[in-house]
Design an enzyme around this catalytic site. Structure first.
Site, PDB file in Angstrom:
ATOM      1  N   GLY A   1       0.821  -1.206   0.000  1.00 15.52           N
ATOM      2  CA  GLY A   1       0.000   0.000   0.000  1.00 15.52           C
ATOM      3  C   GLY A   1       0.847   1.243   0.000  1.00 15.52           C
ATOM      4  N   ASN A   2       0.217   2.378   0.229  1.00 17.07           N
ATOM      5  CA  ASN A   2       0.947   3.643   0.344  1.00 17.07           C
ATOM      6  C   ASN A   2       0.255   4.507   1.382  1.00 17.07           C
ATOM      7  OD1 ASN A   2      -0.986   5.580  -1.028  1.00 17.07           O
ATOM      8  ND2 ASN A   2      -0.726   4.058  -2.638  1.00 17.07           N
ATOM      9  N   ARG A   3       0.815   5.661   1.657  1.00 12.50           N
ATOM     10  CA  ARG A   3       0.378   6.425   2.820  1.00 12.50           C
ATOM     11  C   ARG A   3      -0.723   7.444   2.509  1.00 12.50           C
ATOM     12  NH1 ARG A   3       5.329   8.844   5.522  1.00 12.50           N
ATOM     13  NH2 ARG A   3       3.777   9.334   7.110  1.00 12.50           N
ATOM     14  N   SER A   4      -1.291   7.406   1.323  1.00 14.37           N
ATOM     15  CA  SER A   4      -2.357   8.366   1.006  1.00 14.37           C
ATOM     16  C   SER A   4      -3.560   8.168   1.932  1.00 14.37           C
ATOM     17  CB  SER A   4      -2.799   8.176  -0.444  1.00 14.37           C
ATOM     18  OG  SER A   4      -3.935   8.964  -0.687  1.00 14.37           O
TER      19      SER A   4
END
Ligand code: CTP
Length: 216
Positions: A27-30
């Site tokens: 995933g990513n931190r958005s």
């Protein structure tokens, strides 16, 4: 203010999650805050809003399409491109996903896995391909410098690219504020001051409204 009455606005928000096994993902931190703010502002100003999001459903009037992966986001967005006036791609979409998703949880006792990756669909490229008249806004989360953003705006074929440096104070993931630089299709660059994401959303819609009334 109901100046966007009659507009159809599609917004993507959040960060995609690409499954490794039933428990883990890449995933990513958005956080989805910037996309949410744009969708909220558009709805408050009278637009018919579709929000394709990985984040939890917001508390305003919109068609909400919940997705997890880049593939799901692509299908949800591409099937809705027709008839939109504005398409804002604020989501942070994974560029790569695990080539294989394990059907059962990987076990520690098997040792560190090697995870082979493959490219995801480019949602924005598919939008530009299918587009028939909507203004398309891309986002670019950069780290340390926005040097690549002007080329990116041209390469992506968007009407506007909203770039920000996620390492700058007040502009990181999850922040309620953002300092963005708006890059126009002609390559001109307009750095906006640090403001709340809601104010960025309002100003972005003002700009789109001005551009579209120039077209009418
Ligand atoms: N985007 C997309 N689909 C992808 C990757 C990105 O639709 N698979 C969209 C994002 O929503 C954003 C824009 O493309 O609006 C720019 O994303 P960015 O990650 O900055 O661009 P990339 O093409 O991935 O470039 P790079 O990895 O070189 O930064």
């Amino acid at each position: 203010m109901a100046d966007l009455t009659g507009w159809r606005v599609l917004v993507t928000a959040g960060g995609t999650r690409e499954p490794i096994d039933p428990v883990r993902y890449l995933g990513n931190r958005s956080s989805g805050k910037m996309g949410n703010a744009i969708a909220r502002e558009a709805a408050a100003r009278g637009a018919t809003v579709t929000l394709v999001t990985t984040a939890s459903p917001p508390d305003f009037e919109a068609e909400i399409v919940s997705v997890e992966t880049a593939q799901e986001m692509a299908e949800a967005v591409w099937s809705r491109v027709a008839n939109q006036d504005v398409i804002v791609m604020a989501a942070a979409v994974a560029d790569f996903r695990p080539a294989h998703t394990h059907s059962i949880k990987l076990s520690r006792s098997d040792g560190p896995p090697v995870i082979e990756l493959e490219p995801t669909p480019d949602v924005l490229a598919g939008v530009v391909e299918r587009n028939a008249g909507a203004a398309v806004v891309g986002f670019a989360a950069e780290t340390g410098t926005l040097d690549r953003a002007v080329d990116k705006a041209r390469a992506k074929g968007v009407d506007l690219l909203v770039a920000n440096d996620v390492l700058a104070d007040g502009s990181g993931f999850g922040s309620t504020t953002n300092q963005v630089t708006v890059i126009m299709a002609d390559g001109s660059v307009d750095p906006w001051p640090l403001m709340s994401k809601q104010e960025v959303a309002a100003r972005l819609l003002d700009l789109l409204s001005k551009q579209r009334s120039g077209l009418d």
